[in-house]
Design a protein around this motif. Structure first.
Motif, PDB file in Angstrom:
ATOM      1  N   SER A  79      25.183  27.881  34.288  1.00 27.90           N
ATOM      2  CA  SER A  79      26.097  27.182  35.194  1.00 27.90           C
ATOM      3  C   SER A  79      26.318  25.756  34.700  1.00 27.90           C
ATOM      4  O   SER A  79      25.399  25.105  34.190  1.00 27.90           O
ATOM      5  CB  SER A  79      25.521  27.153  36.613  1.00 27.90           C
ATOM      6  N   SER A 103      30.281  39.690  35.834  1.00 28.04           N
ATOM      7  CA  SER A 103      30.824  38.924  36.955  1.00 28.04           C
ATOM      8  C   SER A 103      30.405  37.465  36.893  1.00 28.04           C
ATOM      9  O   SER A 103      31.203  36.554  37.167  1.00 28.04           O
ATOM     10  CB  SER A 103      30.360  39.540  38.279  1.00 28.04           C
ATOM     11  N   GLU A 104      29.141  37.206  36.516  1.00 28.77           N
ATOM     12  CA  GLU A 104      28.647  35.835  36.482  1.00 28.77           C
ATOM     13  C   GLU A 104      29.384  34.999  35.448  1.00 28.77           C
ATOM     14  O   GLU A 104      29.846  33.887  35.738  1.00 28.77           O
ATOM     15  CB  GLU A 104      27.141  35.833  36.209  1.00 28.77           C
ATOM     16  N   ASN A 107      33.059  34.419  36.493  1.00 28.10           N
ATOM     17  CA  ASN A 107      33.209  33.442  37.577  1.00 28.10           C
ATOM     18  C   ASN A 107      32.989  32.013  37.086  1.00 28.10           C
ATOM     19  O   ASN A 107      33.686  31.088  37.515  1.00 28.10           O
ATOM     20  CB  ASN A 107      32.222  33.767  38.710  1.00 28.10           C
ATOM     21  N   LYS A 111      35.999  29.270  37.340  1.00 30.02           N
ATOM     22  CA  LYS A 111      35.825  28.052  38.130  1.00 30.02           C
ATOM     23  C   LYS A 111      36.235  26.801  37.341  1.00 30.02           C
ATOM     24  O   LYS A 111      36.600  25.787  37.936  1.00 30.02           O
ATOM     25  CB  LYS A 111      34.370  27.927  38.572  1.00 30.02           C
ATOM     26  N   HIS A 134      33.266  44.342  36.857  1.00 31.76           N
ATOM     27  CA  HIS A 134      32.975  42.960  37.240  1.00 31.76           C
ATOM     28  C   HIS A 134      33.415  42.721  38.682  1.00 31.76           C
ATOM     29  O   HIS A 134      34.413  42.047  38.945  1.00 31.76           O
ATOM     30  CB  HIS A 134      33.677  41.973  36.290  1.00 31.76           C
ATOM     31  N   ASP A 136      33.391  41.270  42.607  1.00 30.86           N
ATOM     32  CA  ASP A 136      33.236  39.927  43.197  1.00 30.86           C
ATOM     33  C   ASP A 136      33.787  38.836  42.286  1.00 30.86           C
ATOM     34  O   ASP A 136      33.246  37.715  42.244  1.00 30.86           O
ATOM     35  CB  ASP A 136      31.765  39.637  43.521  1.00 30.86           C
ATOM     36  N   THR A 137      34.835  39.147  41.550  1.00 30.24           N
ATOM     37  CA  THR A 137      35.465  38.119  40.707  1.00 30.24           C
ATOM     38  C   THR A 137      36.869  37.775  41.191  1.00 30.24           C
ATOM     39  O   THR A 137      37.617  37.091  40.487  1.00 30.24           O
ATOM     40  CB  THR A 137      35.520  38.599  39.241  1.00 30.24           C
ATOM     41  N   ALA A 140      40.475  37.480  39.113  1.00 28.15           N
ATOM     42  CA  ALA A 140      40.259  37.111  37.712  1.00 28.15           C
ATOM     43  C   ALA A 140      40.730  38.230  36.785  1.00 28.15           C
ATOM     44  O   ALA A 140      40.568  39.415  37.077  1.00 28.15           O
ATOM     45  CB  ALA A 140      38.780  36.821  37.471  1.00 28.15           C
TER      46      ALA A 140
END
Length: 361
Positions: A79, A103-104, A107, A111, A134, A136-137, A140
């Motif tokens: 991150s 997904s991570e 995202n 962002k 993926h 929960d994106t 995207a």
């Protein structure tokens, strides 16, 4: 027949509607990838191939921009990682597969304002790709490319080369587009069609057979009814008869009895006009009032089954009513006697019993 065929069509539609959402999860879109950059000699290098695959949760739409790679971590999983990019134009994040979920890393790049994400495969996989998931994106857009191609582009960007990437949807692939599935669907279609035709033929043949059998049965019953009608008692009404003087009416035509009319007495002792009851009995074979079956009452049905159609002629009697004379019956198959007081008196209709007793008295 149409009502029978409706449930089978509904079942086929339900099966097909159940397969569509399941098969949609296996359909994927390839991505046409075009890269463009300048060599040291200022020659423009352009490479194009249909070598990417849109992610399972990504919409297959075109996107483009300059390629940017994460600093210090090619997988882009940390991150707050920084992408070397020019914020004044659209850019595409190029990250390596591994260390975290798709997904991570998607995202994290989205962002920071990426127009889309390109994930390249791990070492040793060549230029093979997988259909990545993926969730929960959000909206995207992400694709996967092979390791060799992704590593080459990443090295160019790290060396300071400006690489532009243009991505657009290629072809749809999956079970519905696969050749074997097309063969399977074609065979299944012909099987369902053949089964539907066979079912239609079977139902039609069964209905025709039932209609033919019903017509034969009705024809046989009408023939039996004619024989039964011939065995019923027929009476010619005279003046002074109880039926002509009372309020009795024929239940078929709802009209009163008159002298000179011919009536028929059924086995249940109900009386009707001969012209009214015979058509009724030919069609229904039962008394209109009590539903008594004349075929069973007279045994005609059993006679036909036992091949006894050559039985003795039917007994028909005539009762004559005169002013003060005695009432008696004279069988038509016996000679008329000149001594009526010695004749045997027999009445099938209770309506005439009282008159007979009064005459004998």
């Amino acid at each position: 027949m149409g009502e029978k065929t409706q449930p089978s069509l509904l079942l086929i539609l339900l099966c097909m509607s159940g397969l569509v959402p399941r098969s949609a999860a296996f359909v994927f879109w390839t991505a046409s990838l075009k890269t463009q950059y300048y060599h040291s000699s200022n020659d423009t290098v352009v490479k194009s191939c249909e070598c990417g695959v849109y992610g399972r949760n990504s919409e297959a739409v075109p996107f483009s921009g300059c390629v940017a790679v994460p600093k210090g971590d090619p997988t882009g999983c940390r991150s707050g990682i920084f992408y070397g990019r020019n914020s004044s134009e659209d850019w595409i994040a190029l990250v390596k597969r591994g260390n975290c979920t798709f997904s991570e890393k998607i995202n994290i790049a989205m962002k920071q304002g990426a127009a889309g994400v390109v994930v390249y495969n791990v070492e040793g996989s060549g230029n093979s790709t997988t259909f990545m998931s993926h969730p929960d994106t959000g909206d995207a857009i992400a694709i996967m490319i092979g390791n060799l191609q992704g590593t080459e582009i990443a090295n160019l960007v790290q060396n300071g080369t400006v690489v532009k990437m243009f991505i657009k949807p290629g072809s749809a692939h999956g079970p519905w587009m696969d050749t074997y599935w097309l063969y399977f669907l074609s065979i299944a279609f012909f099987i369902v069609t053949a089964a539907s035709i066979a079912y239609f033929v079977f139902i039609s043949a069964n209905r025709l057979y039932s209609m033919s059998r019903h017509m034969r049965t009705e024809k046989r019953l009408k023939s039996e009814a004619k024989k039964a009608i011939g065995r019923l008692e027929v009476i010619t009404l005279k003046r002074g008869n109880e039926l002509t003087t009372s309020d009795a009416m024929c239940a078929v035509c709802i009209e009163s009895y008159k002298a000179g009319e011919v009536v028929t007495v059924l086995t249940c002792d109900h009386i009707f006009h001969k012209a009214c009851i015979e058509p009724w009995l030919l069609e229904r074979r039962t008394c209109p009032m009590c539903k008594c079956d004349i075929l069973k009452a007279l045994g005609v049905e059993e006679d036909v089954k036992d091949n006894m159609s050559t039985s003795s002629p039917p007994e028909v009697t005539v009762i004559t009513v005169t002013g003060g004379d005695a009432l008696y019956e004279v069988p038509l198959n016996e000679p008329r006697s000149h001594e009526p007081e010695q004749q045997q008196h027999r009445y099938d209709n209770r309506a005439f019993e009282e008159d007979s007793e009064a005459a004998r008295g």
